[in-house]
Design an enzyme around this catalytic site. Structure first.
Site, mmCIF file in Angstrom:
data_model
loop_
_atom_site.group_PDB
_atom_site.id
_atom_site.type_symbol
_atom_site.label_atom_id
_atom_site.label_comp_id
_atom_site.label_asym_id
_atom_site.label_seq_id
_atom_site.Cartn_x
_atom_site.Cartn_y
_atom_site.Cartn_z
ATOM 1 N N SER A 155 -4.614 -2.839 9.581
ATOM 2 C CA SER A 155 -3.480 -2.206 8.918
ATOM 3 C C SER A 155 -3.846 -1.672 7.532
ATOM 4 O O SER A 155 -4.692 -0.799 7.403
ATOM 5 C CB SER A 155 -2.318 -3.206 8.855
ATOM 6 O OG SER A 155 -1.119 -2.590 8.502
ATOM 7 N N ASP A 159 -0.161 3.914 6.286
ATOM 8 C CA ASP A 159 -1.233 2.940 6.094
ATOM 9 C C ASP A 159 -2.287 3.144 7.173
ATOM 10 O O ASP A 159 -2.231 4.101 7.948
ATOM 11 C CB ASP A 159 -0.690 1.509 6.067
ATOM 12 C CG ASP A 159 -0.091 1.087 7.402
ATOM 13 O OD1 ASP A 159 0.249 1.964 8.206
ATOM 14 O OD2 ASP A 159 0.038 -0.132 7.638
ATOM 15 N N ASP A 188 -3.147 1.923 10.045
ATOM 16 C CA ASP A 188 -2.830 2.049 11.474
ATOM 17 C C ASP A 188 -1.507 2.768 11.705
ATOM 18 O O ASP A 188 -1.008 2.812 12.819
ATOM 19 C CB ASP A 188 -2.831 0.687 12.165
ATOM 20 C CG ASP A 188 -1.702 -0.228 11.710
ATOM 21 O OD1 ASP A 188 -1.191 -0.027 10.591
ATOM 22 O OD2 ASP A 188 -1.335 -1.144 12.462
ATOM 23 N N ASP A 212 1.614 2.173 10.937
ATOM 24 C CA ASP A 212 2.853 1.508 11.347
ATOM 25 C C ASP A 212 3.823 1.362 10.182
ATOM 26 O O ASP A 212 4.904 0.794 10.339
ATOM 27 C CB ASP A 212 2.586 0.161 12.025
ATOM 28 C CG ASP A 212 2.060 -0.910 11.086
ATOM 29 O OD1 ASP A 212 1.696 -0.587 9.929
ATOM 30 O OD2 ASP A 212 1.987 -2.081 11.501
#
Length: 451
Positions: A101, A240, A242, A244
């Site tokens: 992340s 960010d 990833d 999400d």
């Protein structure tokens, strides 16, 4: 949280804590647990972000999945919510995302999604952990035609992009600045916003395996703020690693955090009668100004512990369709089952377009109270029992009486470290300093390790 699984899968320094050996076992044991009741050959999607360790862990994880007879669809670089979406719509047994992340490049992580597109339940994680800790691997070892097969599936990215576009509206005449964090959004965000007819400017779009989240992305929006001002963009959107989560920047270069994003989208849905139970789910960390804005608008709130998994649990159990965190995790359950930065960005732009209001106008309805957070090192045995100490309970009660409803205090233990977190919000910085420092001094005196 278990021995291996935290609140967002298994994480650690790649090749040191999260090793290829562990990735193989997670693939083997996780794949078995999630597909053991399948009547046909199980299908599992695997994706990663842009970290240099991603391909190493991907190869090991896939080997583990193949060893228990699973058909693996390799998606390559894709946003975490893209995996969740594809698992549901393509009727897979499970999905796996390799990412840490917003963490730096040296870290990585592995998180699983069940066939419903949601992150695993605690009992499923514990079942995988039991296999990891077993003295011997007794799972089946198929051979020949019993082994799994590997399918490269680049069309998964295209399907996810098309889905995102269908949730939006024509953004002609709007200029959007994007920061894709040198991460997973770097393969999709540009195309998605171009398909929506926006004019775009992009930074953080040249991943090299080592620069993910490095001075860019939702935790470092300074470059995006400058880009918005330089280009005269209508809004900036920072994802960010990833993709999400989302942090936005208004046309003046000011940050618009997850609280304000949730309010803007929630108010829009509420006015259209589309906000389920007229309620937004948020965590204890949401700003007092957010709560006051909801009250003024007549929107209800449900409050959970910190962590998007707890937000999702509350949404599922009570039938809510909007929730999230101040940090920018926003879940819009009408479209996806997990936080989706690009989806949230599209909905935010849609509200701007359909209302004809600037982002600064929309965000101004939430007055963010100054907030201060202090971490105090305490014994692990005491962090959960701090409120049982009379002096601590008394000083918190005294400060809350002084606030008279125009402020907020939150004292909570860290979930991962021997720390007690003391947070306060109030109308001025001076008041916040006073409340936090007064409480922190008593905590240090009573149970602090450095006392």
């Amino acid at each position: 949280m278990g021995k291996y699984f935290g609140t967002d899968g298994v994480r650690g320094e790649a090749n040191v804590e999260l090793t290829p050996e562990l990735a193989f076992k997670l693939g083997r044991f996780g794949g078995y647990v999630l597909s053991q009741h399948e009547t046909e050959r199980p299908k599992v999607f695997v994706a990663r972000d842009t970290r240099i360790s991603g391909e190493m862990l991907e190869s090991a994880l896939i080997a583990g999945l193949l060893s228990v007879g699973i058909e693996v669809y390799k998606l390559g670089v894709l946003a975490t919510p893209g995996v969740s979406y594809l698992v549901r719509t393509e009727k897979a047994s499970a999905g796996v995302m390799i990412s840490a992340s917003h963490n730096p490049a040296l870290d990585n992580g592995i998180k699983f999604f069940g066939n419903d597109g949601f992150k695993l339940a605690d009992d499923q994680e514990l079942e995988i952990e039991a296999l990891l800790d077993a003295p011997e691997d007794t799972l089946p070892r198929p051979s020949a035609e019993g082994l799994g097969t590997l399918v490269d599936y680049p069309e998964g990215l295209r399907k996810y992009e098309k889905f995102l576009v269908t949730t939006g509206t024509d953004l002609s005449g709007m200029t959007v600045a994007l920061d894709t964090a040198n991460g997973a959004a770097s393969v999709s965000a540009r195309d998605v916003f171009l398909d929506l007819n926006a004019e775009i400017a992009v930074i953080g779009e040249k991943p090299n395996g080592l620069n993910i989240n490095d001075g860019v992305g939702s935790t470092r929006p300074e470059q995006l703020q400058e880009l918005v001002k330089e280009t005269g963009a209508d809004l900036g959107l920072a994802f960010d690693g990833d993709s999400d989560r989302l942090i936005a920047v208004d046309e003046t270069g000011e940050i618009v955090d997850g609280d304000r994003i949730m309010f803007i989208i929630g108010k829009y849905l509420s006015e259209k009668g589309l906000l389920a139970h007229n309620t937004i789910v948020t965590t204890v960390m949401s700003n007092l100004g957010f709560h006051k804005a909801l009250d003024k608008q007549g929107i209800n709130k449900a409050i959970t512990a910190v962590g998007d998994r707890y937000v999702v649990e509350e949404m599922r159990s009570s039938g809510y369709n909007l929730g999230g965190e101040q940090s920018g995790h926003v879940i819009i359950m009408d479209y996806n089952t997990t936080g989706d930065g690009q989806l949230t960005a599209i909905q935010l732009a849609k509200v701007m377009k359909e209302t004809g209001k600037s982002l600064s106008e929309l965000a101004a309805e939430v007055t963010i109270y100054p907030q201060k957070l202090v971490n105090i090192r305490v014994e692990n045995s005491m962090k959960e029992r701090a409120m049982e100490v009379p002096a601590i309970a008394n000083i918190i009660a005294k400060m809350e009486d002084e606030m008279a409803g125009n402020g907020r205090i939150l004292v909570r233990p860290s979930g991962t470290e021997p720390l007690l977190r003391v947070m306060a919000e109030a109308p001025t910085d001076a008041e916040v300093d006073y409340y936090v420092d007064t409480i922190a001094d008593v905590v240090r005196t009573e149970i602090g390790c450095d006392n």
